[in-house]
Design an enzyme around this catalytic site. Structure first.
Site, PDB file in Angstrom:
ATOM      1  N   ARG A 237       0.863  -1.174   0.000  1.00 18.39           N
ATOM      2  CA  ARG A 237       0.000   0.000   0.000  1.00 18.39           C
ATOM      3  C   ARG A 237       0.898   1.220   0.000  1.00 18.39           C
ATOM      4  O   ARG A 237       1.940   1.225   0.675  1.00 18.39           O
ATOM      5  CB  ARG A 237      -0.912   0.040   1.230  1.00 18.39           C
ATOM      6  CG  ARG A 237      -2.122  -0.882   1.165  1.00 18.39           C
ATOM      7  CD  ARG A 237      -3.162  -0.428   0.129  1.00 18.39           C
ATOM      8  NE  ARG A 237      -4.320  -1.300   0.081  1.00 18.39           N
ATOM      9  CZ  ARG A 237      -4.449  -2.367  -0.713  1.00 18.39           C
ATOM     10  NH1 ARG A 237      -3.461  -2.688  -1.547  1.00 18.39           N
ATOM     11  NH2 ARG A 237      -5.545  -3.086  -0.700  1.00 18.39           N
ATOM     12  N   GLU A 266      -3.671   7.595  -3.789  1.00 22.55           N
ATOM     13  CA  GLU A 266      -4.251   7.122  -5.057  1.00 22.55           C
ATOM     14  C   GLU A 266      -5.621   7.739  -5.285  1.00 22.55           C
ATOM     15  O   GLU A 266      -6.377   7.880  -4.331  1.00 22.55           O
ATOM     16  CB  GLU A 266      -4.385   5.590  -5.024  1.00 22.55           C
ATOM     17  CG  GLU A 266      -3.059   4.912  -5.192  1.00 22.55           C
ATOM     18  CD  GLU A 266      -3.158   3.392  -5.141  1.00 22.55           C
ATOM     19  OE1 GLU A 266      -4.193   2.840  -5.525  1.00 22.55           O
ATOM     20  OE2 GLU A 266      -2.189   2.776  -4.717  1.00 22.55           O
ATOM     21  N   HIS A 284      -1.591   0.387  -9.908  1.00 22.98           N
ATOM     22  CA  HIS A 284      -2.198  -0.595  -8.985  1.00 22.98           C
ATOM     23  C   HIS A 284      -2.727  -1.830  -9.736  1.00 22.98           C
ATOM     24  O   HIS A 284      -3.933  -2.082  -9.773  1.00 22.98           O
ATOM     25  CB  HIS A 284      -3.317   0.051  -8.149  1.00 22.98           C
ATOM     26  CG  HIS A 284      -3.515  -0.621  -6.825  1.00 22.98           C
ATOM     27  ND1 HIS A 284      -3.838   0.063  -5.670  1.00 22.98           N
ATOM     28  CD2 HIS A 284      -3.430  -1.930  -6.466  1.00 22.98           C
ATOM     29  CE1 HIS A 284      -3.954  -0.798  -4.671  1.00 22.98           C
ATOM     30  NE2 HIS A 284      -3.719  -2.013  -5.121  1.00 22.98           N
TER      31      HIS A 284
HETATM   32  P1  NAP Z   1      -0.765 -11.444   4.531  1.00 19.24           P
HETATM   33  O1  NAP Z   1      -0.669 -12.881   4.146  1.00 19.24           O
HETATM   34  O2  NAP Z   1      -1.617 -11.051   5.685  1.00 19.24           O
HETATM   35  O3  NAP Z   1       0.734 -10.915   4.749  1.00 19.24           O
HETATM   36  C1  NAP Z   1       1.060  -9.742   5.366  1.00 19.24           C
HETATM   37  C2  NAP Z   1       2.335  -9.964   6.148  1.00 19.24           C
HETATM   38  O4  NAP Z   1       2.776  -8.707   6.650  1.00 19.24           O
HETATM   39  C3  NAP Z   1       2.135 -10.895   7.329  1.00 19.24           C
HETATM   40  O5  NAP Z   1       2.941 -12.022   7.156  1.00 19.24           O
HETATM   41  C4  NAP Z   1       2.565 -10.080   8.539  1.00 19.24           C
HETATM   42  O6  NAP Z   1       3.501 -10.702   9.344  1.00 19.24           O
HETATM   43  C5  NAP Z   1       3.332  -8.940   7.934  1.00 19.24           C
HETATM   44  N1  NAP Z   1       3.220  -7.751   8.782  1.00 19.24           N
HETATM   45  C6  NAP Z   1       2.107  -7.168   9.277  1.00 19.24           C
HETATM   46  N2  NAP Z   1       2.428  -6.120  10.038  1.00 19.24           N
HETATM   47  C7  NAP Z   1       3.772  -6.048  10.043  1.00 19.24           C
HETATM   48  C8  NAP Z   1       4.687  -5.194  10.660  1.00 19.24           C
HETATM   49  N3  NAP Z   1       4.288  -4.168  11.442  1.00 19.24           N
HETATM   50  N4  NAP Z   1       6.000  -5.408  10.441  1.00 19.24           N
HETATM   51  C9  NAP Z   1       6.424  -6.431   9.678  1.00 19.24           C
HETATM   52  N5  NAP Z   1       5.593  -7.280   9.059  1.00 19.24           N
HETATM   53  C10 NAP Z   1       4.277  -7.084   9.241  1.00 19.24           C
HETATM   54  O7  NAP Z   1      -1.279 -10.581   3.322  1.00 19.24           O
HETATM   55  P2  NAP Z   1      -1.009 -10.802   1.747  1.00 19.24           P
HETATM   56  O8  NAP Z   1      -2.123 -11.563   1.164  1.00 19.24           O
HETATM   57  O9  NAP Z   1       0.387 -11.268   1.551  1.00 19.24           O
HETATM   58  O10 NAP Z   1      -1.154  -9.282   1.254  1.00 19.24           O
HETATM   59  C11 NAP Z   1      -0.279  -8.281   1.734  1.00 19.24           C
HETATM   60  C12 NAP Z   1      -0.735  -6.908   1.297  1.00 19.24           C
HETATM   61  O11 NAP Z   1      -0.471  -6.731  -0.081  1.00 19.24           O
HETATM   62  C13 NAP Z   1      -2.245  -6.638   1.419  1.00 19.24           C
HETATM   63  O12 NAP Z   1      -2.602  -6.244   2.729  1.00 19.24           O
HETATM   64  C14 NAP Z   1      -2.464  -5.531   0.420  1.00 19.24           C
HETATM   65  O13 NAP Z   1      -2.364  -4.284   1.041  1.00 19.24           O
HETATM   66  C15 NAP Z   1      -1.326  -5.715  -0.581  1.00 19.24           C
HETATM   67  N6  NAP Z   1      -1.795  -6.166  -1.919  1.00 19.24           N
HETATM   68  C16 NAP Z   1      -1.607  -5.337  -2.989  1.00 19.24           C
HETATM   69  C17 NAP Z   1      -1.974  -5.747  -4.255  1.00 19.24           C
HETATM   70  C18 NAP Z   1      -1.768  -4.874  -5.441  1.00 19.24           C
HETATM   71  O14 NAP Z   1      -2.598  -4.878  -6.340  1.00 19.24           O
HETATM   72  N7  NAP Z   1      -0.678  -4.145  -5.527  1.00 19.24           N
HETATM   73  C19 NAP Z   1      -2.594  -6.995  -4.444  1.00 19.24           C
HETATM   74  C20 NAP Z   1      -2.787  -7.795  -3.323  1.00 19.24           C
HETATM   75  C21 NAP Z   1      -2.374  -7.372  -2.070  1.00 19.24           C
HETATM   76  P3  NAP Z   1       3.377 -11.987  10.265  1.00 19.24           P
HETATM   77  O15 NAP Z   1       2.822 -13.078   9.412  1.00 19.24           O
HETATM   78  O16 NAP Z   1       4.795 -12.193  10.615  1.00 19.24           O
HETATM   79  O17 NAP Z   1       2.489 -11.627  11.395  1.00 19.24           O
HETATM   80  C1  GLV Z   2      -5.139  -5.082  -3.902  1.00 22.12           C
HETATM   81  O1  GLV Z   2      -4.463  -4.123  -3.715  1.00 22.12           O
HETATM   82  C2  GLV Z   2      -5.593  -5.948  -2.861  1.00 22.12           C
HETATM   83  O2  GLV Z   2      -5.367  -5.644  -1.676  1.00 22.12           O
HETATM   84  O3  GLV Z   2      -6.206  -6.970  -3.205  1.00 22.12           O
END
Ligand code: NAP
Ligand code: GLV
Ligand code: GLV
Length: 323
Positions: A237, A266, A284
């Site tokens: 983000r 954004e 994005h």
């Molecule tokens: P996820 O599985 O929940 O992974 C997020 C990770 O971040 C978790 O492993 C968590 O750590 C870690 N985290 C949370 N707070 C933290 C902190 N303060 N310091 C260090 N690490 C921290 O989520 P995901 O499915 O991988 O998605 C991640 C993010 O990507 C979403 O929340 C979204 O904002 C973004 N995203 C963007 C797009 C795009 O279109 N660009 C698409 C999809 C997602 P722990 O497991 O160690 O607790």
């Molecule tokens: C995209 O940014 C998502 O969080 O799925």
């Protein structure tokens, strides 16, 4: 009477068709997102809503139609939703985890390659009619193979991004809230503290959600620690990276380059970023493949179907919700 569902912007038919079997579905057919006021009006009379990451789902929206049982985000990140407000009102919130993991990890790699090997600059160079033959010094980039990769946030997407590094014989460092033994065993990734990751990584990719803890996690101090050959990739983000300090770091060559899919405000993008050659900008697009968007649509529809049948949605965000 059939229940009513609002979809705040057109999503793939596979999701809409599923919903239409059970509910009356209203889709916003405008080729743009709804304003906050439009959203407030449109939720009236509805029982469930599929919304976008650009829709701010706060208490005010929830109160404009107390019958809405669920707001199903068409995204995995849910920083656009007020979880506490939903718990207070016993409203379900859901997201789309997992189905977009590969697409988003691939996008982060696309950006890393594009920046490191100057793909966009090369494309512009040709279109400007400047290519006059192979040159030993033209648009030299950075090697990817054998380098050290730093992952911030080893969740679903961060780990998928890291897994792909094996193909390029890279060393993987990661920093996350918790250590991941299984991930370490599978990939050889090494858990390090935040400063060590910043100091040692050749390339850094950010994969945390946006929370009060992660906002501006990368700012002046962090850019000062990074190598001047570092490339920063952000597909998480926008506000996780302090955009103004990123511009400064890119201008002053504190880092070598950046690849961004997300922005602090954004759809606005810091004007100065657009004039810098050492940054690649995408609008994005992390989950933007046909296959993934279809899966997300079906997943969001399934969450609506469960909630409107009085069941806990499969991707309930507030698991401890007492409804
Ligand atoms: P996820 O599985 O929940 O992974 C997020 C990770 O971040 C978790 O492993 C968590 O750590 C870690 N985290 C949370 N707070 C933290 C902190 N303060 N310091 C260090 N690490 C921290 O989520 P995901 O499915 O991988 O998605 C991640 C993010 O990507 C979403 O929340 C979204 O904002 C973004 N995203 C963007 C797009 C795009 O279109 N660009 C698409 C999809 C997602 P722990 O497991 O160690 O607790
Ligand atoms: C995209 O940014 C998502 O969080 O799925
Ligand atoms: C480049 O095209 C080479 O053959 O080295």
């Amino acid at each position: 009477m059939r229940k009513k569902v609002l979809v705040t912007r057109r999503i793939p038919n596979q999701g809409l068709a599923k919903l239409r079997k059970y509910f009356d579905v209203e889709v916003n057919e405008l080729d743009r997102g709804l304003s906050h006021d439009e959203l407030k009006e449109k939720v009236k009379g509805k029982d469930g809503v599929i919304c976008l990451l650009s829709d701010k789902i706060n208490g005010e929206i929830m109160d404009s139609e107390p019958n809405v049982k669920i707001f199903a985000n068409y995204a995995v990140g849910y920083n656009n939703m007020d979880v506490e407000a939903a718990i207070k009102r016993k409203v379900y919130l859901s997201n789309t985890p997992g189905v977009l993991t590969s697409a988003t990890a691939d996008m982060a790699w696309s950006l890393l390659f594009a920046v490191a090997r100057r793909v966009v600059e090369g494309d512009k160079y040709i279109r400007a009619g400047k290519f006059d033959g192979w040159s030993p010094t033209l648009l030299l980039g950075r090697e990817i193979s054998g380098k050290t990769l730093g992952i911030i946030g080893a969740g679903r997407i961060g780990r998928a991004f890291a897994k792909r590094a094996a193909a390029f014989d890279m060393k993987v460092l990661y920093y996350s809230r918790s250590k991941k033994e299984e991930f370490e065993k599978k990939t050889g990734a090494e858990y390090v503290d935040f400063d060590e990751l910043l100091r040692k990584s050749d390339y850094i990719s950010v994969h945390t959600p946006l929370t009060t803890e992660t906002i501006h996690m990368i700012s002046d101090k962090e850019f000062d620690i990074m190598k001047d050959t570092c490339i920063l990739i952000n597909t998480s983000r926008g506000p996780v990276v302090d955009e103004k300090t990123l511009v400064k770091a890119l201008k002053e060559k504190k880092i070598w380059g950046a690849g961004l899919d997300v922005y602090e405000n954004e759809p606005e993008v810091e004007e100065e970023l657009k004039y810098l050659d050492n940054v690649v900008l995408c609008p994005h697009l992390g989950s933007a493949t046909d296959e993934t968007r279809i899966s997300m649509a079906v997943m969001a529809a399934d969450n609506i179907i469960s909630a409107l049948n009085g069941k806990e949605p499969p991707n309930n965000i507030a698991l401890y919700m007492d409804v």
